[in-house]
Structure formats: C-alpha cells, structure tokens
Design a protein around this motif. Structure first.
Motif, PDB file in Angstrom:
ATOM      1  N   GLU A  20     -22.165   4.243  33.799  1.00 19.79           N
ATOM      2  CA  GLU A  20     -21.920   2.753  34.478  1.00 19.79           C
ATOM      3  C   GLU A  20     -20.936   1.960  33.757  1.00 19.79           C
ATOM      4  OE1 GLU A  20     -24.046  -1.205  36.110  1.00 19.79           O
ATOM      5  OE2 GLU A  20     -25.177   0.686  35.877  1.00 19.79           O
ATOM      6  N   GLU A  21     -21.033   1.973  32.356  1.00 19.54           N
ATOM      7  CA  GLU A  21     -20.285   1.462  31.856  1.00 19.54           C
ATOM      8  C   GLU A  21     -18.698   2.076  31.546  1.00 19.54           C
ATOM      9  OE1 GLU A  21     -23.321   1.857  30.719  1.00 19.54           O
ATOM     10  OE2 GLU A  21     -23.955  -0.213  31.261  1.00 19.54           O
ATOM     11  N   GLN A  22     -18.828   3.267  31.433  1.00 21.76           N
ATOM     12  CA  GLN A  22     -17.728   4.313  31.415  1.00 21.76           C
ATOM     13  C   GLN A  22     -16.816   3.923  32.659  1.00 21.76           C
ATOM     14  OE1 GLN A  22     -18.343   8.136  30.463  1.00 21.76           O
ATOM     15  NE2 GLN A  22     -16.208   8.779  30.092  1.00 21.76           N
ATOM     16  N   LEU A  23     -17.657   4.070  33.793  1.00 22.68           N
ATOM     17  CA  LEU A  23     -17.025   3.859  34.950  1.00 22.68           C
ATOM     18  C   LEU A  23     -16.219   2.543  35.270  1.00 22.68           C
ATOM     19  CD1 LEU A  23     -16.097   5.364  37.797  1.00 22.68           C
ATOM     20  CD2 LEU A  23     -18.450   4.765  38.622  1.00 22.68           C
ATOM     21  N   ALA A  24     -17.144   1.731  34.937  1.00 19.44           N
ATOM     22  CA  ALA A  24     -16.723   0.226  35.080  1.00 19.44           C
ATOM     23  C   ALA A  24     -15.390   0.147  34.260  1.00 19.44           C
ATOM     24  CB  ALA A  24     -17.825  -0.737  34.650  1.00 19.44           C
ATOM     25  N   ALA A  25     -15.427   0.667  33.192  1.00 20.55           N
ATOM     26  CA  ALA A  25     -14.052   0.302  32.370  1.00 20.55           C
ATOM     27  C   ALA A  25     -12.985   1.337  32.986  1.00 20.55           C
ATOM     28  CB  ALA A  25     -14.153   1.020  30.910  1.00 20.55           C
ATOM     29  N   LEU A  26     -13.278   2.179  33.734  1.00 24.19           N
ATOM     30  CA  LEU A  26     -12.187   2.930  34.442  1.00 24.19           C
ATOM     31  C   LEU A  26     -11.647   2.439  35.928  1.00 24.19           C
ATOM     32  CD1 LEU A  26     -10.758   6.170  34.184  1.00 24.19           C
ATOM     33  CD2 LEU A  26     -12.558   6.625  35.697  1.00 24.19           C
ATOM     34  N   LEU A  27     -12.602   1.441  36.199  1.00 28.83           N
ATOM     35  CA  LEU A  27     -12.155   0.845  37.508  1.00 28.83           C
ATOM     36  C   LEU A  27     -11.630  -0.655  37.298  1.00 28.83           C
ATOM     37  CD1 LEU A  27     -14.979   2.038  39.643  1.00 28.83           C
ATOM     38  CD2 LEU A  27     -12.687   3.111  39.821  1.00 28.83           C
ATOM     39  N   GLU A  28     -11.517  -1.119  35.945  1.00 28.92           N
ATOM     40  CA  GLU A  28     -11.269  -2.254  35.773  1.00 28.92           C
ATOM     41  C   GLU A  28      -9.871  -2.529  36.217  1.00 28.92           C
ATOM     42  OE1 GLU A  28     -12.209  -5.171  34.172  1.00 28.92           O
ATOM     43  OE2 GLU A  28     -14.056  -4.261  34.185  1.00 28.92           O
ATOM     44  N   PRO A  29      -9.549  -3.897  36.702  1.00 32.99           N
ATOM     45  CA  PRO A  29      -8.204  -4.279  37.171  1.00 32.99           C
ATOM     46  C   PRO A  29      -7.182  -4.167  36.359  1.00 32.99           C
ATOM     47  CG  PRO A  29      -9.856  -6.009  37.813  1.00 32.99           C
ATOM     48  CD  PRO A  29     -10.477  -4.971  36.704  1.00 32.99           C
ATOM     49  N   GLY A  30      -6.035  -3.547  36.732  1.00 34.22           N
ATOM     50  CA  GLY A  30      -4.895  -3.526  35.730  1.00 34.22           C
ATOM     51  C   GLY A  30      -4.732  -1.924  35.229  1.00 34.22           C
ATOM     52  N   TRP A  51      -6.993  -6.368  56.092  1.00 34.76           N
ATOM     53  CA  TRP A  51      -6.413  -6.400  54.914  1.00 34.76           C
ATOM     54  C   TRP A  51      -5.425  -7.490  54.654  1.00 34.76           C
ATOM     55  CZ3 TRP A  51      -6.548  -5.732  50.058  1.00 34.76           C
ATOM     56  CH2 TRP A  51      -5.470  -5.504  49.217  1.00 34.76           C
ATOM     57  N   ALA A  52      -5.429  -8.265  53.663  1.00 35.34           N
ATOM     58  CA  ALA A  52      -4.532  -9.278  53.421  1.00 35.34           C
ATOM     59  C   ALA A  52      -4.389  -9.314  51.660  1.00 35.34           C
ATOM     60  CB  ALA A  52      -4.960 -10.645  53.878  1.00 35.34           C
ATOM     61  N   PRO A  53      -3.272  -8.834  51.193  1.00 37.95           N
ATOM     62  CA  PRO A  53      -3.298  -8.743  49.571  1.00 37.95           C
ATOM     63  C   PRO A  53      -3.336 -10.345  49.175  1.00 37.95           C
ATOM     64  CG  PRO A  53      -1.253  -8.163  50.733  1.00 37.95           C
ATOM     65  CD  PRO A  53      -2.264  -8.366  51.868  1.00 37.95           C
ATOM     66  N   GLY A  54      -4.081 -10.605  48.163  1.00 34.90           N
ATOM     67  CA  GLY A  54      -4.158 -11.840  47.482  1.00 34.90           C
ATOM     68  C   GLY A  54      -3.211 -11.971  46.298  1.00 34.90           C
ATOM     69  N   PRO A  55      -2.602 -13.230  46.067  1.00 33.67           N
ATOM     70  CA  PRO A  55      -1.500 -13.289  44.979  1.00 33.67           C
ATOM     71  C   PRO A  55      -1.698 -12.531  43.760  1.00 33.67           C
ATOM     72  CG  PRO A  55      -2.954 -15.457  45.344  1.00 33.67           C
ATOM     73  CD  PRO A  55      -3.507 -14.295  46.367  1.00 33.67           C
ATOM     74  N   GLY A  56      -0.955 -11.872  43.422  1.00 36.75           N
ATOM     75  CA  GLY A  56      -1.110 -11.378  42.209  1.00 36.75           C
ATOM     76  C   GLY A  56      -2.194 -10.044  42.119  1.00 36.75           C
ATOM     77  N   GLY A  57      -2.742  -9.850  43.429  1.00 37.25           N
ATOM     78  CA  GLY A  57      -3.887  -8.805  43.240  1.00 37.25           C
ATOM     79  C   GLY A  57      -3.247  -7.519  43.623  1.00 37.25           C
ATOM     80  N   PRO A  58      -3.908  -6.461  43.487  1.00 36.85           N
ATOM     81  CA  PRO A  58      -3.330  -5.142  43.884  1.00 36.85           C
ATOM     82  C   PRO A  58      -3.051  -4.802  45.194  1.00 36.85           C
ATOM     83  CG  PRO A  58      -5.807  -4.936  43.646  1.00 36.85           C
ATOM     84  CD  PRO A  58      -5.541  -6.417  43.307  1.00 36.85           C
ATOM     85  N   GLY A  59      -2.100  -3.968  45.501  1.00 34.20           N
ATOM     86  CA  GLY A  59      -1.739  -3.503  46.442  1.00 34.20           C
ATOM     87  C   GLY A  59      -2.888  -2.380  47.278  1.00 34.20           C
TER      88      GLY A  59
END
Length: 485
Positions: free
Chosen positions: A64-74, A164-172
């Motif tokens: 869970e921790e490894q996957l959470a890090a893999l999916l972190e924004p950025g 779907w509506a992209p947020g400001p500065g969010g991922p596409g």
C-alpha cells in the motif's frame, strides 16, 4: 475465485520488504481501526479508499505504501487495467465500480486499459461458481466482445465530455484504451505458453484457493479449461506490462485469486513490482450479486435497459445505501456528497440524493440525451405530463410502454372515445365497456373521460406526435406510490 485474506485493506501501515520473495502478509484490519489521513495530502489511493471504491491492495506486505508513493501527484503516469469478459452483449450495473476505478485513475492523470476477454470468455471464469458455465460459440463471443468494446468506449467518451473538468494546475485526463485479449491470446502457441508462462505458475498456489478446492471436491469437478483460466488472465497482465508498462490490475472482490496469479507471473518473469486493487461487488437487497447469472442485471446498453429504467433503478434506492452509491458511482467531491446528505436529513421527502445519483449515472451511461429521455418518460408515465408525452420519440414510446398493449389505428371523422377504446381493445365490448367509461374508469392522455360519445379532438385526445395514451383507472381501494423525478 473467492478472495482469500492475503491482501491488505486500504489505509494500513506496514514495512517494505525487498526482493521477489515476500513473507506472508498480515491479516487485514477493518478500515475504521486505521488512523485517518488528512484529505489535503491524500493521493489517489487514499482518496478512493475514503470513498470505499478501493477495498484491498495486493500484495499485502508494504504494497500500500509503495503503491501510494507510485501514484503520488507529480510522479510519471502509471498504467492500470481491468478485464471484462463478454459473457453477454452488454455491461451491467455490477460492472460500474470497476469502470469507475479506471476513470478515477484516468482523472488522476494515469493511463488506463479496459480489456475485453474475447479469448478468456471462451473458457469461462470459474470464480465464485458452483458449476461450469455453458459453452458459448466463438461467433457469439466475438459479437459480444464487439458490443462490450462499444459500451466501454461510450462510457469513456461520456465521462470525458460530460463529467470531466480539469482543475487549475491539476493533471490532465490520462489516455484510455479498449483492447481485446483475443489479439494476443488467440495467436499464442500452446506449447510456447506452457513452456513460458506455464512454467512459472505453481500448481500448489492454484490448488490452494478455496474456490478451486470446492469445485474439485464437487460431484461435477472442474475442467482443465476452467483450471487454466487464471493462467490466461495472468498472461494478460504480463502482456500489458511488457507492451503498455502496466503496473496495476483492478478487479472485483471475487477476482483476488486471479489478481494473485497475475502478480505471481509478472514478478517472476520480469522482477518488477506490480499491484492489484479490488473494488466492491454490487448486491441486491437479498444479498445476491447483481449480474446475468443471478437474473437481476440492470444493463448499460439501451436495447436491454432503457435510460428510463436505469434512472428509476437508482432513484428507487433506499436511504441506507444511497450515500454509498453516490461515492461509488459518481465523481462528486465527498464534501458535496456530505452536503447532499445533510439536506436530505432536513427534507427527506424530496429524495435529493436519489435524484442526483440517478442523474449522474444515467448521464455517464447514456449521455445528456439519455438523461433527458429518462426524465421525459418519468413525467409522462407518473405525472401525466401531456407536454412530455407529446415530445417523446417513437423509440421512447416503445421503451416506456413495452409491457403495455399497443395498437395503430386510422383516425376516422367523428371517431369517439368509445370507438377508440374498443378498437384498441382497452375495454370490453357491450354495456360493461360503455359503463366503465361513464364511471370514469378511462383516461385519455391523462384526462378522465366520462362521456363515451365524446368526439376525438386533435391536440387533446390525439397529440401532435399522433399518440393517444389510454389508461384504465384502478379500483378506488388501489394505492400506488409515484416514483420520483
């Protein structure tokens, strides 16, 4: 196969272990025992655990921790996939949590692959089944697979256009693909498969699973085709990992056994850490899994379940389940869902959560036109709205009144209400039919008629679209509850 208690439920903490050999993971703890995380720091994994969409993460030890890090924004986008076997020519409501999971990955900027099991459906998934599936002809499987691919593309496209509506500065929005595993499994030589993937999967692991043991002990037993099904699904994961860089497999809670096989094959053949995530199974009020086998499927293709029927299925959900469904089936922020439920507590008679749930799901499945059609049909059927009835298309009329008798009549000069009712077989011949009208037992387009000799008037008894809706009034002692808009 039924999910064994080997994964970890979302939200836990565990030490990370390196290498390909992993110690048996600890038993999962219920979510309510875990320390809550702040919403501002919650990534995709934590956010969907909070919604209740992600149930278990596999493997358990530190995954869970490894996957959470893999999916972190950025971080670079990850590819996730989910499989859908074409056992019918449409998806149903029971598939929506898996579809929603793919869409949440996509909304977080990750790439997703929906795999239609044009090859694996020929064998039949034995997971959770007491007996083998009925064989399906190859041509029928191909037709079903085509229909599922179209259904999945429609869901992806409706989500992109309408939800779907992209947020400001969010991922596409991440990339979405729909593939058929017949493309690679259909060309895989048997001997090559057995010498490659077959040599890496352990018989003991497959035989140890509860579903497999139960089938082998049963009078019918288990066919070789069913037994190797998990191996073929595992090969899907390996193929997608090699060709698409796929790191995550999604599946229903009853798919953990197959997810484990995929994890075992990919890690042994590539040495890469991959992961599995399960989503909840949707059950009826009696506890039966919604689907074709149980005979209670609510389909996502219009020719099997109309937008009106889908809308009404969700608008009829009870208070004790509607909040859960808002979190599972919609993309509304949790703060908005909480506000909807607060307003519902103050004004329960408005059925606000049910209406919003029905609208959001119908829009995802059938688009804006489908939602408008569902509302139009509801107004016409339950609120006797002449305007709605007059605006209905031939398709909507057929969908709405498919259980009701219909007749095509030629309007003749001077035709009366009595003539119309008799030609449409809406009343009995003779005095009893005449009396039924005079007693107010018949309405035309929502207007009660008590004079059988009333001449039909265009725009009143016959609408602009040529429709006349005849209704026999029930006895005075009959009571019915109106479905809500």
């Amino acid at each position: 196969m039924a999910a064994p208690a080997l994964g970890r439920r979302c939200g836990g903490a565990a030490g990370l272990r390196g290498g390909l050999r992993r110690a048996p993971p600890p038993s999962p703890r219920p979510l309510h025992e875990r320390a809550p995380r702040s919403r501002s720091s919650a990534g995709l994994l934590a956010a969907q655990c909070e919604r209740g969409l992600f149930q278990e993460v596999f493997p358990g030890q530190g995954a869970e921790e490894q996957l959470a890090a893999l999916l972190e924004p950025g971080r670079p986008p990850v590819t996730a996939y989910c499989g859908f076997d074409p056992t019918a020519d449409s998806l149903h409501v029971g598939h929506l949590p898996a579809v929603a999971a793919l869409l949440h990955f996509q909304r977080a900027g990750h790439n997703v692959v929906a795999v239609v099991g044009g090859a694996t459906a020929r064998l039949g998934d034995p997971s959770g089944r007491l007996r083998a599936r009925e064989p399906v002809a190859a041509g029928r499987v191909r037709a079903h697979a085509r229909a599922l691919r179209l259904c999945l593309w429609r869901l992806f496209e409706n989500h992109r256009r309408l939800l779907w509506a992209p947020g400001p500065g969010g991922p596409g929005l991440g990339r979405a693909e729909v593939l058929d595993n017949a493309r690679w499994l259909g060309r895989q030589p048997l001997l090559g498969f057995l010498c490659g993937a077959g040599g890496r999967l352990r018989m003991g692991t497959l035989l140890s699973r509860q579903g497999c043991r139960e089938r082998l002990r049963s009078a019918e037993g288990m066919s070789l085709a069913e037994f190797v099904y998990p191996a073929l699904q595992a090969y899907d994961f390996l193929h997608l990992h090699r060709r698409r860089g796929c790191r995550v497999q999604l599946g229903g809670a009853d798919q953990m056994g197959n997810i484990m096989s995929g994890y075992e094959l990919v890690t042994k053949m590539t040495g890469t850490d991959v992961f599995g995530i399960t989503v909840p199974l949707i059950t009826s009020t009696t506890g039966d899994k919604l689907g074709k086998t149980a005979g209670n499927a609510v389909w996502l293709n219009r020719d099997k379940t109309s937008p009106f029927e889908l809308y009404q299925f969700f608008v009829r959900q009870q208070d004790d389940i509607v909040e859960k469904y808002l979190k599972l089936f919609t993309f509304l922020p949790l703060e908005e869902i909480a506000h909807i439920m607060e307003m519902h507590a103050k004004e329960p008679e408005k059925w606000g959560p049910q209406k919003r749930l029905a609208a959001e799901v119908t829009k995802l499945v059938h688009g804006t036109e489908g939602l408008e059609s569902a509302k139009r049909c509801t107004k016409a059927l339950y609120y006797s709205s002449v305007e709605a009835l007059e605006a209905m298309s031939d398709q909507e009329l057929q969908e709405l009144f498919k259980q009701a008798p219909s007749a095509e009549l030629v309007l003749e000069p001077g035709m009366s209400v009595l003539d119309l009712c008799r030609k449409a077989n809406a009343i009995q011949d003779g005095p009893s039919g005449y009396q039924k009208i005079t007693d107010g037992g018949v309405s035309v387009n929502g207007i009660r008629v008590t004079n059988p000799e009333t001449v039909l008037i265009l725009g009143q008894h016959i609408l602009k679209n040529g429709v006349s809706l005849l209704r026999q009034r029930p006895p005075a002692s009959y009571k019915s509850s109106k479905p809500l808009m």
